[in-house]
Scaffold this active site. Structure first.
Site, short mmCIF file in Angstrom:
data_model
loop_
_atom_site.label_atom_id
_atom_site.label_comp_id
_atom_site.label_asym_id
_atom_site.label_seq_id
_atom_site.Cartn_x
_atom_site.Cartn_y
_atom_site.Cartn_z
N CYS A 90 -32.33 -3.08 -22.59
CA CYS A 90 -33.30 -2.03 -22.28
C CYS A 90 -32.62 -0.68 -22.05
CB CYS A 90 -34.15 -2.43 -21.08
SG CYS A 90 -33.16 -2.91 -19.66
N GLU A 117 -39.98 -3.75 -14.54
CA GLU A 117 -38.90 -3.10 -15.27
C GLU A 117 -39.23 -3.27 -16.75
OE1 GLU A 117 -36.22 -1.93 -17.25
OE2 GLU A 117 -35.04 -3.69 -16.72
N GLY A 119 -39.60 -6.95 -18.88
CA GLY A 119 -40.05 -7.30 -20.23
C GLY A 119 -40.70 -6.10 -20.88
N GLU A 139 -35.05 -1.93 -8.80
CA GLU A 139 -34.29 -3.11 -8.40
C GLU A 139 -32.92 -2.66 -7.89
OE1 GLU A 139 -34.84 -5.17 -12.36
OE2 GLU A 139 -35.68 -6.70 -11.04
N ASN A 149 -33.37 -11.00 -23.42
CA ASN A 149 -32.21 -10.25 -23.95
C ASN A 149 -30.93 -10.50 -23.16
OD1 ASN A 149 -33.50 -8.85 -21.87
ND2 ASN A 149 -32.68 -6.90 -22.55
N THR A 175 -46.75 -6.09 -21.86
CA THR A 175 -46.86 -7.25 -20.95
C THR A 175 -46.95 -6.76 -19.51
OG1 THR A 175 -45.38 -8.37 -22.48
CG2 THR A 175 -45.87 -9.51 -20.43
#
Ligand code: TXE
Length: 480
Positions: free
Chosen positions: A282, A248, A226, A461, A150, A230
């Site tokens: 996101c 994340e 992602g 992060e 994205n 996943t």
């Protein structure tokens, strides 16, 4: 068609398998380049290159590492235009957005962590008897960074930069759906003098190259952004190997609008929060809860604004919405509109694929979509759609708004719109969300902790959090 390559040990290499798959231009719906279908052999070569580069890179003074990173940032800025064009073509996002957000931020990520490492310090814990503990923070070794489609170069560099700054060597994999700017980034690293093997870029699928990175026993940590499914799979593989994990993941972010908000600003910013990058961020707000006294007025003005967000050729200056990243993703997003209808939702605008004329006639565009009439607990309001679709729902009390907002498995980001300062802080305190914006959205300071709670991820992060994640603390206790 152009064949992209891996970047391993400073060299541009074909995948060992010699096989490739198509990379599509979403705006025209056709392939335009070929992505290496790398496998465990390429990942092994990348790990070996990273291991041989590690002793010198980790021993290099932080000033020198930082200087190389700053040169990388400078070259990204010099190459803004070709990188922005490549990003827009690969992802479908408007060129103006890639030029003003994605690529500048990629440069900033390298600049930020290249300077941050100069100021990074560790702790000392003196004891009452005069003994002292000091903490060393050492690089982990070889780490894996796996990024999504994205915000391709933006999120790729967001992970790679702190990993390199702290002295690690990296095996990185961009999304197979948007491989191009990471491919172009390899040449920038070479030109900036990054020693061979310090950063290795392995292109390929999640099940192939991605899984091989996660499974590799000598990769010490995985930083991943992602989908939540996943992330779960990565955790299942990596956790028994005791790898450090930063995940994340998805979100289903609430936007809470109180009747006393700064109205014009709220409308403008909440439209942006809903549809920026076609809703493929996101952090986008996808569930808008509006205090009942304001609901009708807000809905009508919101829908009026959204109708002006015409999808168009990403290369055109006035396109407010680009193409969705893939045909599969477009179909997934459209299937949620069908689901919303089945669940009793009313489509106030949009709801269909957008058909353009000319060059983009087969592109994967979608009309920005606004839905009302759904309960917060239905699937449409529970599952991540990750496209240009939002729902509207009224609420009567702060308590009710919080119940809706917190009523999903996700907890990534939320925004709250009110002029009541006490309420703003009270609601922020009670939201189950890693990030809360009060009267703003996506206002980013790179020093702040970034990430989600609940199923939106593990770890944070940004700033010190990232520098800590990519280092191993070691306590040394000295009896004096
Ligand atoms: O993401 P994936 P996809 C959400 C969004 C979207 C859904 C699926 O809802 O519709 O996820 O998107 C790599 N081992 N988000 O399929 O699969 C993959 O190659 C190791 C939210 O594109 O999670 C890519 O590099 N790696 C989101 C990266 O993981 C694997 C951003 C992300 O791909 C792997 C993107 C495996 N087994 C999608 N499988 C956000 N929150 O920012 C895949 N990959």
């Amino acid at each position: 068609m152009e064949k992209l390559k891996n970047y391993i040990g400073g060299k541009m290499l074909a995948p060992r398998s010699r096989s490739y798959f198509n990379n599509y231009e979403p705006a025209i719906g056709r392939p335009y380049s070929l992505v290496p279908d790398s496998d465990a052999r390429d990942v092994q070569a990348a790990v070996e290159a990273a291991q041989s580069a590690f002793p010198a890179w980790s021993a290099m003074p932080a000033e020198e590492r930082g200087a190389i990173m700053m040169r990388i940032a400078a070259i990204v800025r010099e190459r803004l235009e070709p990188l922005a064009r490549a990003e827009s073509r690969d992802n479908g996002k408007p060129l103006w957005l890639a030029r003003s957000v994605d690529i500048p931020r990629a440069a900033t990520n390298f600049h930020f962590f290249g300077t941050a490492i100069q100021h990074f310090a560790s702790e000392a814990h003196p004891m009452a008897d005069g003994s002292v503990n000091y903490t060393l923070r050492k690089p982990l070794g070889v780490v894996g960074c796996i990024s999504p489609w994205n915000l391709p170069l933006y999120l790729f560099t967001w992970k790679v930069a702190p990993a390199l700054a702290t002295g690690n060597c990296v095996v990185a994999k961009p999304s197979e759906i948007t491989p191009k700017t990471a491919y172009l980034f390899a040449d920038i690293c070479r030109k900036a003098g990054l020693p061979p093997g310090v950063l290795n870029i392995v292109q390929g699928s999640g099940a192939g190259a991605g899984a091989a990175i996660v499974e590799h026993p000598e990769i010490e940590a995985i930083s991943f952004t992602g989908g939540t499914a996943t992330g779960q799979q990565i955790a299942r593989t990596a956790a028994p190997m005791f790898k450090k994990l930063s995940l994340e993941l998805g979100g289903k972010n609430p936007t809470i609008v109180f009747a006393d908000c700064d109205y014009e600003k709220t409308i403008e910013e909440t439209v942006r929060a809903s549809f920026a990058n076609q809703g493929e961020i996101c952090l986008c707000g996808s569930r808008i809860y509006v205090e009942r006294a304001l609901y009708d007025r807000y809905r009508d003005d919101f829908v009026r604004r959204v109708k002006k967000l015409k999808p168009g050729d990403p290369a055109a200056k006035n396109s407010r919405q680009g193409a969705l990243v893939s045909e599969a993703h477009l179909n997934k997003v459209l299937s949620y509109v069908d689901l919303a209808r089945d669940e009793g939702g009313r489509i106030l605008t949009g709801g269909k694929r957008a058909r353009l004329r000319g060059r983009c006639k087969d592109g994967w565009f979608m009309q920005p979509t606004v839905i009302e009439g759904l309960d917060y607990s239905c699937r449409t309001n529970q599952e991540e759609i990750f496209g240009p679709v939002v729902t509207l729902q009224p609420f009567d009390s702060e308590e009710e708004a919080l119940r809706y907002a917190n009523g999903t498995v996700y907890g990534l980001a939320a925004s709250v719109w009110t002029n009541d300062i006490k309420r703003a802080h009270r609601v922020a305190d009670r939201l189950q969300s890693g990030i809360v914006w009060l009267n703003c959205w996506m206002l980013r300071d790179l020093r702040t902790p970034f990430g989600g709670m609940k199923d939106s991820g593990v770890g944070r992060e940004g700033g010190l959090e990232a520098l800590r994640f990519f280092t191993e603390p070691k306590n040394v206790c000295v009896k004096l």
